[in-house]
Design an enzyme around this catalytic site. Structure first.
Site, short mmCIF file in Angstrom:
data_model
loop_
_atom_site.label_atom_id
_atom_site.label_comp_id
_atom_site.label_asym_id
_atom_site.label_seq_id
_atom_site.Cartn_x
_atom_site.Cartn_y
_atom_site.Cartn_z
N GLY A 91 0.85 -1.15 -0.18
CA GLY A 91 -0.08 -0.16 0.18
C GLY A 91 0.76 1.26 0.45
CE LYS A 112 7.23 -0.36 6.82
NZ LYS A 112 7.67 -1.31 7.81
CG ASP A 124 -0.10 8.80 4.64
OD1 ASP A 124 0.28 7.37 4.82
OD2 ASP A 124 -0.05 9.53 5.81
N GLY A 125 -0.01 5.77 1.87
CA GLY A 125 0.67 5.05 1.50
C GLY A 125 1.59 6.16 1.72
CG ASP A 252 0.34 -9.08 6.08
OD1 ASP A 252 -0.27 -9.89 6.51
OD2 ASP A 252 0.25 -8.28 6.24
CG ASN A 253 3.84 -7.99 8.47
OD1 ASN A 253 3.79 -7.96 7.34
ND2 ASN A 253 2.59 -7.63 9.16
CG ASP A 262 5.91 -4.97 8.53
OD1 ASP A 262 6.13 -4.13 8.13
OD2 ASP A 262 4.96 -5.49 7.18
P1 AMP Z 1 1.83 -3.82 8.09
O1 AMP Z 1 0.66 -3.96 8.95
O2 AMP Z 1 2.73 -2.86 7.95
O3 AMP Z 1 2.24 -4.58 8.03
O4 AMP Z 1 0.57 -3.62 6.79
C1 AMP Z 1 -0.18 -4.17 6.25
C2 AMP Z 1 -1.05 -3.33 5.11
O5 AMP Z 1 -1.36 -2.38 5.37
C3 AMP Z 1 0.22 -3.79 4.41
O6 AMP Z 1 -0.78 -3.88 2.98
C4 AMP Z 1 0.90 -2.38 3.83
O7 AMP Z 1 0.56 -1.66 2.73
C5 AMP Z 1 -0.40 -1.27 4.28
N1 AMP Z 1 -0.24 -0.13 4.76
C6 AMP Z 1 0.08 0.42 6.05
N2 AMP Z 1 0.62 1.39 6.05
C7 AMP Z 1 0.18 2.56 5.99
C8 AMP Z 1 0.40 3.28 5.13
N3 AMP Z 1 0.25 4.39 5.08
N4 AMP Z 1 -0.67 3.85 3.42
C9 AMP Z 1 -0.85 2.53 2.42
N5 AMP Z 1 -1.00 1.15 2.83
C10 AMP Z 1 -0.40 0.87 3.99
MG MG Z 2 3.68 -6.14 5.72
#
Ligand code: AMP
Ligand code: MG
Length: 491
Positions: A91, A112, A124-125, A252-253, A262
């Protein structure tokens, strides 16, 4: 690199268009380099000076990429806290491409915090500078501790603020990984109804990158599962031997390469307590320190499910074969953990009585609320004739008999105590990224002062060497800090 270009391949983007979206990084109004990992750059054959040039910086924030680069956001699914999400994906990240290591193997170059992608959902990416520095610091500390991990090549600020609790500097982390093939990548492939061969192609690709000895072999998919099971058993054992809590062990992690990925809500435990949880969202303690080995096995079962059709045409036979492999996980985990514990207490060969020795030590540590890292580190001085530090940490009536049993084991092995003590100091770190130190350094970095971060990074990337003047880096926080410390996802 000696030239002003960088050659990246794009094998994943080419081979898995159905699991990737061609995408570009968002804008960065005033990019500047915050930290670059010179030794990793060297290892990868990259020129540190080039990385610091305008072109290099363009790569590190994603805005100007070398010609022929095909950046993609990778698609994946995943079980998050046990609940299945069919579409997660990068994301806020991009796979820029793959670099060839000097031995010919590939590593992913991944950004990232580079802006929203089609998988961003409500996000917000973006990522904040303190959060990306945190990943840099902890990943590199893990590497220095000998734990298999994705690496951090650089953090560059974008020059734009992102909004979290308040405005914070935005930044992009450049992550290097053997690959970003997750258990969740296999779950995504398996759920793709339009191409029944997708899982097979993905498995063959993963085998080629991570387990090349299996390429073309009959029965390779079951052997692949077994390899991942063993890699994860070894990895989680390393976490448990270092007091590391991943914090968000969603499928996913978890990488099929066996690298830690992650670094979100992760943290090192101070006092030994298996129920320790730092993540603010893990209210049930699903990913508590002591649950990590079992959670990894649960995640591996999710991987196994995706491979059944490749393991055997007969579903019952496939389930039986995969189950048999999964059942080897507890023994594999224990094997890796015991090997590590052995080294931590200075033994060289395994004896049947050793399990009791470990249990007794851990029980005393738990009862005494002992600092995990300092307990193990203080053992070597006992062999040097000074047990004062250990006695301060574990004030327990059982300690004398434990020390006697342990020394008896060392005597039986004919150990030279001075040598063993030195070896133990190479296995038991003195400096870990303690939460209070990490927070202090990130807080300063958020206010523009990078020096505490730089100093802490230097300390935790030489975790075994006691150094004059660094005493405060080896001391646990006071109780009130430890009791209230929390970590966060998605920062
Ligand atoms: P994570 O908890 O870091 O493993 O993230 C889980 C999901 O949320 C993944 O698909 C990430 O790409 C997405 N994600 C986390 N933070 C953001 C963000 N600020 N903007 C867009 N996607 C996010
Ligand atoms: Mg992740």
């Amino acid at each position: 690199m000696t030239t002003a270009t960088l050659e990246l391949s794009h094998s994943y983007a080419d081979e898995f268009p159905e699991m990737a979206v061609a995408w570009q990084a968002g804008s960065a109004s005033d990019p500047h380099l915050i930290v670059v990992n010179e030794s990793l750059a060297d290892e990868l054959g990259l020129d540190g000076a080039w990385l610091e040039s305008d072109l290099g910086l363009g790569l590190l924030v994603g805005t100007t990429l070398p010609i022929d680069t095909m950046p993609v956001a990778m698609a994946y699914a995943g079980h998050q806290f046990g609940g299945y999400s069919p579409t997660l994906g990068d994301g806020r990240a991009l796979l820029v491409g793959e670099l060839s290591r000097p031995d010919g193997s590939l590593v992913d170059v991944h950004l990232k915090g580079s802006g929203r992608t089609p998988y961003a959902r409500g996000g917000d990416g973006r990522a904040t500078l303190p959060a990306m520095l945190r990943e840099f610091l902890i990943a590199e500390a893990m590497h220095a501790l000998g734990v298999s991990t994705t690496r951090a090549l650089a953090v560059a600020a974008t020059g734009d603020d992102v909004l979290r609790d308040g405005p914070a500097a935005g930044a992009v982390l450049t992550r290097i990984a053997s690959s970003h093939l997750r258990v969740g990548s296999f779950q995504y492939a398996a759920a793709n109804a339009t191409d029944p061969d997708l899982v097979q192609r993905l498995a063959d690709y993963a085998i080629e990158r991570h387990y090349p000895a299996l390429v073309g072999r009959d029965g390779r998919y079951l052997a692949f599962l077994e390899s991942v099971v063993d890699a994860q058993a070894a990895l989680v054992a390393q976490w448990m031997l270092n007091g590391f809590i991943h914090g968000v062990m969603n499928t996913d992690n978890m990488l099929v390469s066996g690298e830690t990925i992650d670094y979100g809500p992760c943290a090192f435990m101070d006092r030994f307590d298996p129920s320790t949880v730092y993540s603010s969202i893990d209210s049930d303690g699903r990913y508590a320190f002591g649950n990590q080995p079992a959670v990894a096995q649960w995640n591996l079962a999710r991987l196994a499910e995706t491979l059944l059709g490749l393991i055997d045409d007969d579903r019952e036979a496939a389930i039986a074969a995969a189950t048999a492999v999964l059942k080897t996980y507890p023994d594999r985990y224990l094997h890796h953990w015991r090997q590590g514990m052995h080294a931590k207490i200075g033994l060289s060969a395994e004896a049947s009585s050793d399990a009791a020795l470990y249990d007794e030590l851990l029980n005393m540590m738990y009862d005494a609320k002992a600092d995990f890292t300092l307990t193990f580190r203080s053992l070597s001085n006992v062999l040097r004739g000074d047990d004062s530090a250990l006695r301060t940490i574990i004030d327990s009536p059982g300690l004398d008999s434990w020390i006697a049993d342990w020394r008896q084991r060392l005597d039986d092995e004919g150990a030279v105590l001075a040598t063993v003590a030195d070896e133990m100091d190479r296995n038991n770190p003195l400096y870990i990224p303690r939460n209070h130190l990490v927070e202090e350094a990130l807080d300063a970095a958020g206010h523009g002062d990078l020096s505490p971060f730089t100093e802490l990074l230097g300390v935790v990337t030489s975790p075994f060497d006691a150094q004059e003047g660094l005493q405060r880096f080896a001391v646990p926080p006071d109780e009130s800090f430890a009791a209230t410390y929390q970590t966060f996802c998605g920062t």
